[in-house]
Enzyme design. Sequence first.
Site, PDB file in Angstrom:
ATOM      1  N   ASP A   1       0.909  -0.746   0.110  1.00 35.43           N
ATOM      2  CA  ASP A   1       0.320   0.110   0.275  1.00 35.43           C
ATOM      3  C   ASP A   1       1.232   0.994  -0.352  1.00 35.43           C
ATOM      4  O   ASP A   1       1.290   1.499   0.792  1.00 35.43           O
ATOM      5  CB  ASP A   1      -0.762  -0.049   0.685  1.00 35.43           C
ATOM      6  CG  ASP A   1      -1.675   0.942   1.112  1.00 35.43           C
ATOM      7  OD1 ASP A   1      -1.495   2.602   0.891  1.00 35.43           O
ATOM      8  OD2 ASP A   1      -3.378   0.726   0.846  1.00 35.43           O
TER       9      ASP A   1
ATOM     10  N   SER B   1     -12.666  -7.360  -5.510  1.00 41.00           N
ATOM     11  CA  SER B   1     -12.170  -5.201  -5.559  1.00 41.00           C
ATOM     12  C   SER B   1     -13.813  -4.673  -6.571  1.00 41.00           C
ATOM     13  O   SER B   1     -14.265  -4.397  -6.810  1.00 41.00           O
ATOM     14  CB  SER B   1     -10.913  -4.388  -5.473  1.00 41.00           C
ATOM     15  OG  SER B   1     -10.745  -3.450  -5.428  1.00 41.00           O
ATOM     16  N   ARG B   2     -13.115  -4.247  -7.754  1.00 42.78           N
ATOM     17  CA  ARG B   2     -12.983  -4.098  -9.059  1.00 42.78           C
ATOM     18  C   ARG B   2     -12.006  -4.636  -9.759  1.00 42.78           C
ATOM     19  O   ARG B   2     -11.145  -4.414 -10.525  1.00 42.78           O
ATOM     20  CB  ARG B   2     -13.045  -2.200  -9.589  1.00 42.78           C
ATOM     21  CG  ARG B   2     -13.984  -2.097  -8.380  1.00 42.78           C
ATOM     22  CD  ARG B   2     -15.478  -2.057  -8.780  1.00 42.78           C
ATOM     23  NE  ARG B   2     -16.642  -1.178  -7.777  1.00 42.78           N
ATOM     24  CZ  ARG B   2     -16.951  -2.159  -6.777  1.00 42.78           C
ATOM     25  NH1 ARG B   2     -16.542  -2.775  -6.375  1.00 42.78           N
ATOM     26  NH2 ARG B   2     -18.187  -0.901  -6.320  1.00 42.78           N
TER      27      ARG B   2
ATOM     28  N   GLU C   1     -18.998  -6.699 -16.247  1.00 47.16           N
ATOM     29  CA  GLU C   1     -19.094  -6.777 -15.586  1.00 47.16           C
ATOM     30  C   GLU C   1     -20.782  -6.946 -15.649  1.00 47.16           C
ATOM     31  O   GLU C   1     -21.545  -5.987 -15.623  1.00 47.16           O
ATOM     32  CB  GLU C   1     -18.875  -6.439 -13.599  1.00 47.16           C
ATOM     33  CG  GLU C   1     -19.646  -7.748 -12.771  1.00 47.16           C
ATOM     34  CD  GLU C   1     -19.278  -6.619 -11.092  1.00 47.16           C
ATOM     35  OE1 GLU C   1     -18.221  -7.638 -10.353  1.00 47.16           O
ATOM     36  OE2 GLU C   1     -19.011  -6.036 -11.096  1.00 47.16           O
TER      37      GLU C   1
ATOM     38  N   GLY D   1     -19.488  -8.669  -1.418  1.00 51.31           N
ATOM     39  CA  GLY D   1     -20.538  -7.098  -0.365  1.00 51.31           C
ATOM     40  C   GLY D   1     -21.715  -7.788   0.698  1.00 51.31           C
ATOM     41  O   GLY D   1     -22.032  -9.059   0.602  1.00 51.31           O
TER      42      GLY D   1
ATOM     43  N   HIS E   1     -20.518 -11.123  -7.974  1.00 53.26           N
ATOM     44  CA  HIS E   1     -20.030  -9.664  -6.998  1.00 53.26           C
ATOM     45  C   HIS E   1     -21.303  -9.862  -5.758  1.00 53.26           C
ATOM     46  O   HIS E   1     -22.516  -9.455  -5.413  1.00 53.26           O
ATOM     47  CB  HIS E   1     -20.594  -8.404  -7.552  1.00 53.26           C
ATOM     48  CG  HIS E   1     -20.617  -7.743  -7.520  1.00 53.26           C
ATOM     49  ND1 HIS E   1     -19.679  -6.664  -8.143  1.00 53.26           N
ATOM     50  CD2 HIS E   1     -20.022  -6.965  -5.724  1.00 53.26           C
ATOM     51  CE1 HIS E   1     -19.576  -5.624  -7.659  1.00 53.26           C
ATOM     52  NE2 HIS E   1     -19.722  -5.686  -5.665  1.00 53.26           N
TER      53      HIS E   1
ATOM     54  N   ASP F   1     -14.704 -12.515  -7.841  1.00 51.52           N
ATOM     55  CA  ASP F   1     -15.972 -11.881  -7.585  1.00 51.52           C
ATOM     56  C   ASP F   1     -16.711 -10.986  -8.164  1.00 51.52           C
ATOM     57  O   ASP F   1     -17.466 -10.741  -8.182  1.00 51.52           O
ATOM     58  CB  ASP F   1     -16.049 -11.544  -5.741  1.00 51.52           C
ATOM     59  CG  ASP F   1     -17.429 -11.073  -5.588  1.00 51.52           C
ATOM     60  OD1 ASP F   1     -18.414 -12.072  -5.706  1.00 51.52           O
ATOM     61  OD2 ASP F   1     -18.118 -10.120  -5.118  1.00 51.52           O
TER      62      ASP F   1
END
Length: 335
Positions: free
Chosen positions: A185, A245-246, A274, A296, A293, A269
Amino acid sequence: MPDRPAALFAMHPQHLAEIFPPATMTRLQHLVNIDTALVAHDFASPAVTDALAEAEILITGWGCPRLDEKVLAAAPGLRAVLHAAGSVRGLVTDACWERGLVVSSAAQANALPVAEYTLAMILLAGKGVFSLNRRYRYESAYPPVRDLRDLGNNGRAVGIIGASRIGRRVLELLRPFDLRPLLFDPYADEAQAAALGARLVSLEELLIASDIVSVHAPDVPATRGMLSGERLALIRDGGVVINTSRGSLIDQQALTRELLSGRLTAVLDVTEPEPLPTGSELHDLPNVFLTPHIAGSVGNELERLGSTVVDEVEQLVAGRPLRQQVLPADLVRVA
């Protein structure tokens, strides 16, 4: 209670009952004056226009239109936007910050199930569950011992990309296990990583050293395509890529080539695009595990989002600082 501030729901109506079940809705009604039958999916209808003109608090969720200058002009008394979902990036505009609105998000609550999903996938991936499941189904026989020698979660290196809310929670959940967490990070330092139980490394070092790579960075311009073909090639043979995440954070074509070769395994996921087209070759690969997805909040997890918003309303009504406030500077590096 005539002094209760006026509030308005703004989201897709299908989500309201799950996010605000009866007990949560009752808590909310004790704090604000809100029409529980009126949910703004757009701001054009007369009933919504009238409610927006009186609203001090907008309780938003998935499906809420962007809060641009036109919307804000129709809501002269609006002072707070409380988002019963994760990112506010697609909702809040510069006009909101210029107006001085207070914004909060239930992103912390939404991070919990994503981290739990990730933990489960890390442990299952370490045991080779995804490929062995298909193999067992078709062969109906135990695999030979030689095919199991590289499996197991004792000392396996797990690379976490992003000390986001989710990334930090994943690291917390990994603590009881005999795994070796690595963290990349750009905003974290070694002391912060150590406090999370991880060793801070560069992205390239993480990819080279990790058996399992899990993506938890935000979708911002700097991160799109961050796992390029060159970087994916750094992951060791047999490595696993997990993405909750994306899809845009990974070069999908490059990842597909790696998966077609059989060199890597992926738990996805999210994808780009998408949802994944039905004709995509990823659906049929034995080394790809796809979910729609769902990492979450879904089902009974949605109530956490509503509870978070009601907690924020309590803070706001009492004149106390919001616990989950989002600031303009946060959007540079969070989803």
